[in-house]
Design a protein around this motif. Structure first.
Motif, PDB file in Angstrom:
ATOM      1  N   ASP A 135      36.111  38.900  53.313  1.00 35.51           N
ATOM      2  CA  ASP A 135      36.913  39.964  53.933  1.00 35.51           C
ATOM      3  C   ASP A 135      36.698  39.942  55.449  1.00 35.51           C
ATOM      4  N   PRO A 136      37.535  40.661  56.213  1.00 36.36           N
ATOM      5  CA  PRO A 136      37.540  40.466  57.678  1.00 36.36           C
ATOM      6  C   PRO A 136      36.347  41.038  58.434  1.00 36.36           C
ATOM      7  N   ARG A 137      35.426  41.726  57.750  1.00 40.06           N
ATOM      8  CA  ARG A 137      34.278  42.250  58.481  1.00 40.06           C
ATOM      9  C   ARG A 137      33.356  41.108  58.879  1.00 40.06           C
ATOM     10  N   HIS A 138      32.446  41.341  59.791  1.00 41.10           N
ATOM     11  CA  HIS A 138      31.489  40.347  60.291  1.00 41.10           C
ATOM     12  C   HIS A 138      32.174  39.306  61.200  1.00 41.10           C
ATOM     13  N   THR A 139      31.368  38.387  61.668  1.00 37.94           N
ATOM     14  CA  THR A 139      31.876  37.369  62.585  1.00 37.94           C
ATOM     15  C   THR A 139      32.538  36.242  61.807  1.00 37.94           C
ATOM     16  N   ASP A 140      33.350  35.462  62.506  1.00 35.73           N
ATOM     17  CA  ASP A 140      33.998  34.324  61.865  1.00 35.73           C
ATOM     18  C   ASP A 140      32.975  33.348  61.292  1.00 35.73           C
ATOM     19  N   GLU A 141      31.899  33.085  62.070  1.00 40.25           N
ATOM     20  CA  GLU A 141      30.899  32.121  61.604  1.00 40.25           C
ATOM     21  C   GLU A 141      30.270  32.615  60.297  1.00 40.25           C
ATOM     22  N   TYR A 142      29.940  33.898  60.281  1.00 37.42           N
ATOM     23  CA  TYR A 142      29.326  34.464  59.084  1.00 37.42           C
ATOM     24  C   TYR A 142      30.270  34.319  57.897  1.00 37.42           C
ATOM     25  N   GLN A 193      38.704  43.992  48.585  1.00 37.14           N
ATOM     26  CA  GLN A 193      38.210  43.395  47.351  1.00 37.14           C
ATOM     27  C   GLN A 193      38.940  42.086  47.061  1.00 37.14           C
ATOM     28  N   ARG A 194      40.250  42.093  47.262  1.00 36.32           N
ATOM     29  CA  ARG A 194      41.019  40.865  47.018  1.00 36.32           C
ATOM     30  C   ARG A 194      40.572  39.746  47.954  1.00 36.32           C
ATOM     31  N   ALA A 195      40.138  40.133  49.169  1.00 37.87           N
ATOM     32  CA  ALA A 195      39.755  39.123  50.149  1.00 37.87           C
ATOM     33  C   ALA A 195      38.431  38.444  49.797  1.00 37.87           C
ATOM     34  N   ARG A 196      37.590  39.134  49.015  1.00 35.46           N
ATOM     35  CA  ARG A 196      36.279  38.561  48.656  1.00 35.46           C
ATOM     36  C   ARG A 196      36.419  37.733  47.394  1.00 35.46           C
ATOM     37  N   ARG A 197      37.034  36.577  47.528  1.00 35.53           N
ATOM     38  CA  ARG A 197      37.349  35.822  46.314  1.00 35.53           C
ATOM     39  C   ARG A 197      37.246  34.332  46.563  1.00 35.53           C
TER      40      ARG A 197
END
Length: 137
Positions: free
Chosen positions: A75-82, A127-131
């Motif tokens: 999902d979009p939280r955190h940094t891109d690298e993470y 939730q859909r993004a964490r897949r």
């Protein structure tokens, strides 16, 4: 020494058994893609939900000649690298379950997509993004 001879025969017999046979007999669905649904993860987690690992191992056992792209998302939280790292770990967890089921690793392609491109603002979208998507070809 007749008893010694009988032991020998029993040993040879057990070695003749084919070791290639899968440990569990797996019933494969007519449409293998029915096993290839996306896998959803908890926030910040790359741990496979236990109910998913059985399905993925079955998919791995049924793959046959198919190859698979395993695309991890975050999902979009955190940094891109993470998010790239997290999405890769998620894809690797799925790949591991597939190869435990018997899928040859050279047929598995892992793609770390990082954070989702859609604007994930609602909880459902998060939730859909964490897949991990599994694309059977």
């Amino acid at each position: 020494g007749a008893s010694g001879g009988q032991k020998q025969a029993a040993l040879a017999d057990s070695e003749g058994a084919p070791s290639k046979a899968p440990s569990k007999s797996v019933s494969c669905p007519k449409r293998i893609r029915s096993l290839a649904q996306s896998v959803y993860f908890r926030t910040d987690s790359a741990a496979l939900p236990s109910k998913e690992s059985a399905r993925l191992e079955r998919l791995g056992a049924c793959l046959g000649r198919h190859s698979v792209r395993i695309i991890g998302h975050a999902d979009p939280r955190h940094t891109d690298e993470y998010n790239i790292a997290l999405s890769r770990r998620r894809a690797q967890a799925v790949a591991q379950a597939l190869s435990q089921g018997g899928a040859p690793e050279e047929r598995l392609t892992i793609v770390a997509a990082g954070r989702t491109s859609e604007k994930a603002t609602s909880r459902a979208a998060m939730q859909r993004a964490r897949r991990v998507d599994i694309i059977v070809r």
